[in-house]
Design a protein around this motif. Structure first.
Motif, mmCIF file in Angstrom:
data_model
loop_
_atom_site.group_PDB
_atom_site.id
_atom_site.type_symbol
_atom_site.label_atom_id
_atom_site.label_comp_id
_atom_site.label_asym_id
_atom_site.label_seq_id
_atom_site.Cartn_x
_atom_site.Cartn_y
_atom_site.Cartn_z
ATOM 1 N N ASN A 218 0.665 41.398 29.834
ATOM 2 C CA ASN A 218 1.576 40.033 29.987
ATOM 3 C C ASN A 218 3.138 40.157 30.630
ATOM 4 O O ASN A 218 3.637 40.974 29.974
ATOM 5 C CB ASN A 218 1.752 39.470 28.649
ATOM 6 N N LYS B 36 5.754 38.400 30.822
ATOM 7 C CA LYS B 36 6.811 38.051 30.170
ATOM 8 C C LYS B 36 7.214 39.182 29.090
ATOM 9 O O LYS B 36 8.400 39.630 29.117
ATOM 10 C CB LYS B 36 6.881 36.789 29.450
ATOM 11 N N TRP C 10 10.407 41.924 29.143
ATOM 12 C CA TRP C 10 11.277 41.955 27.910
ATOM 13 C C TRP C 10 11.291 43.333 27.241
ATOM 14 O O TRP C 10 12.462 43.789 26.985
ATOM 15 C CB TRP C 10 10.843 41.081 26.834
ATOM 16 N N LYS D 16 1.149 41.082 20.332
ATOM 17 C CA LYS D 16 1.865 40.428 19.079
ATOM 18 C C LYS D 16 2.462 41.604 18.372
ATOM 19 O O LYS D 16 3.640 41.280 17.702
ATOM 20 C CB LYS D 16 0.529 39.749 18.455
ATOM 21 N N ASP E 177 15.521 36.298 22.344
ATOM 22 C CA ASP E 177 14.649 35.924 23.513
ATOM 23 C C ASP E 177 13.407 36.561 23.363
ATOM 24 O O ASP E 177 12.394 35.898 23.464
ATOM 25 C CB ASP E 177 15.043 36.707 24.782
ATOM 26 N N ASP F 47 11.501 33.820 20.983
ATOM 27 C CA ASP F 47 11.055 32.729 22.040
ATOM 28 C C ASP F 47 9.627 33.019 22.508
ATOM 29 O O ASP F 47 8.971 32.016 22.624
ATOM 30 C CB ASP F 47 12.184 32.479 23.020
ATOM 31 N N ILE F 48 9.704 34.376 23.151
ATOM 32 C CA ILE F 48 8.358 34.828 23.509
ATOM 33 C C ILE F 48 7.209 34.574 22.327
ATOM 34 O O ILE F 48 6.048 34.051 22.806
ATOM 35 C CB ILE F 48 8.486 36.007 24.196
ATOM 36 N N ILE G 5 6.915 32.833 19.916
ATOM 37 C CA ILE G 5 6.695 31.513 19.507
ATOM 38 C C ILE G 5 6.105 30.714 20.336
ATOM 39 O O ILE G 5 5.161 30.155 20.213
ATOM 40 C CB ILE G 5 8.029 30.854 19.216
ATOM 41 N N SER G 6 6.316 30.880 21.640
ATOM 42 C CA SER G 6 5.541 30.367 22.633
ATOM 43 C C SER G 6 3.995 30.767 22.742
ATOM 44 O O SER G 6 3.125 30.040 23.323
ATOM 45 C CB SER G 6 6.228 30.485 24.349
ATOM 46 N N ASN G 7 3.732 31.856 22.334
ATOM 47 C CA ASN G 7 2.427 32.455 22.497
ATOM 48 C C ASN G 7 1.611 32.305 20.757
ATOM 49 O O ASN G 7 0.658 32.964 20.939
ATOM 50 C CB ASN G 7 2.714 34.019 22.592
ATOM 51 N N GLU G 8 2.574 31.746 20.010
ATOM 52 C CA GLU G 8 1.961 31.521 18.616
ATOM 53 C C GLU G 8 1.658 32.854 18.187
ATOM 54 O O GLU G 8 0.757 33.087 17.302
ATOM 55 C CB GLU G 8 0.854 30.689 18.672
ATOM 56 N N TRP G 9 2.698 33.913 18.143
ATOM 57 C CA TRP G 9 2.608 35.199 17.580
ATOM 58 C C TRP G 9 3.559 35.233 16.654
ATOM 59 O O TRP G 9 3.281 36.397 15.541
ATOM 60 C CB TRP G 9 2.930 36.314 18.628
#
Length: 336
Positions: free
Chosen positions: A212, A214, A218, A263, A309, A312-313, A315-319
């Protein structure tokens, strides 16, 4: 005397929830370590750590069932690939477990302080004792292999003394030289440099194995932050003519096959970031030179932004698993 069942407090619910996520993560990592470990002197340490995490999960599962609470998802066999090639050297795994045991002792001590119900306190007191024993065994093996990184030495004091000037608290002066670092300040600079060294290696390994982009970006940022902070702490020691901690062979291989899910790795780095902010706060409180306090404060802000940050990653991936929370009364009234 009449006995009655006392409901868990919000603090106790938070503690067992946090412990479940951390122990389920640790079990995944330690399962992988057990699969790749070659050094037979280090293997018993990993086995002990794995046993501790497994027993904690069993006890926590029982607590959740007794209280009729939903068991957290945490991390499972789906979050670890035991067939992944070797990613870490044996010394790294030993240093990693030592670091996590040190962090775990701090966590368990706070959990003990939050507990009120007897079985909750007993569980966390036992966890603290087990983690302290694990840490003790880790340091014994590190010492036996010449891998233990000692704190810097200073000359023995020859007499007791008192601070006789407010300049003692000042870290900046164009008219006079900064006073030498005291033993407490040195110990915190040493420990924070070690923590960042482990963090830099771990985040680099996670970047190296993530598909991934992103997450990879990070993690690389986390590695760079750790290296930057480590240099700041080491330079402070060197500027005071103090030998900085010498790094042992704690490295990673060239494997790009992920042993852990994104995750899990994201959660892990978020956990280390939170611990780092706590360490910096403790270090600032223990330091009496104003320049050190200022450094810890500004570096904490950088870590906090990094952690945000990362969240945010996740949450956006539902982890990101949501912690137990109270009811929104206003929303409840509107929707009744």
């Amino acid at each position: 005397m009449t006995e009655h069942h006392t409901q868990l407090t919000s603090a106790e619910i938070a503690c067992i929830w946090t412990a479940y996520l951390i122990d389920s993560m640790s079990k995944c990592i330690l399962s992988y370590f057990l699969r790749i470990i070659e050094d037979e002197d280090i293997r018993p340490i990993i086995e002990l750590a794995h046993t501790i995490s497994s027993s904690h999960i069993d006890t926590l599962n029982y607590m959740y069932k007794v209280e009729n609470l939903p068991i957290p998802k945490g991390f499972t066999e789906e979050d670890v690939n035991l067939d992944a090639p070797r990613l870490y050297t044996d010394p790294f795994m030993l240093q990693y477990i030592t670091h996590m045991a040190r962090t775990g002792m701090l966590g368990f001590s706070s959990f003990v302080a939050f507990g009120a119900r007897k079985e909750i306190k007993t569980f966390f007191i036992k966890g603290l004792q087990e983690t302290a024993d694990l840490f003790d065994k880790c340091t014994d093996v590190l010492l036996s292999k010449g891998l233990y990184i000692r704190a810097p030495y200073i000359p023995y004091p020859t007499q007791s003394d008192h601070v006789d000037s407010k300049k003692y608290l000042s870290g900046y002066s164009i008219f006079s030289k900064q006073r030498p670092l005291n033993a407490m300040e040195i110990s915190h600079l040493y420990m924070n440099s070690l923590n960042n060294h482990i963090g830099s290696k771990l985040s680099l390994s996670f970047a190296q194995t993530s598909s991934n982009k992103k997450v990879e970006k990070w993690m690389i940022r986390g590695c760079e932050i750790s290296q930057k902070h480590m240099k700041i702490f080491i330079d402070m020691l060197i500027d005071n003519n103090i030998q900085s901690p010498v790094s042992s062979d704690i490295s990673i291989t060239d494997s790009t096959t992920p042993p852990f899910s994104d995750k899990l790795t994201m959660f892990h780095m978020g956990l280390l970031s939170s611990a780092g902010i706590g360490n910096y706060a403790t270090s600032a409180a223990a330091s009496q030179r104003s320049d050190l306090v200022t450094n810890y404060e500004r570096l904490s802000v950088e870590v906090a932004q990094f952690a945000k940050d990362g969240a945010d990653i996740m949450i956006s991936n539902e982890w990101m698993e949501q912690p137990p929370t109270t009811k929104d009364k206003e929303k409840l009234i509107k929707e009744k």
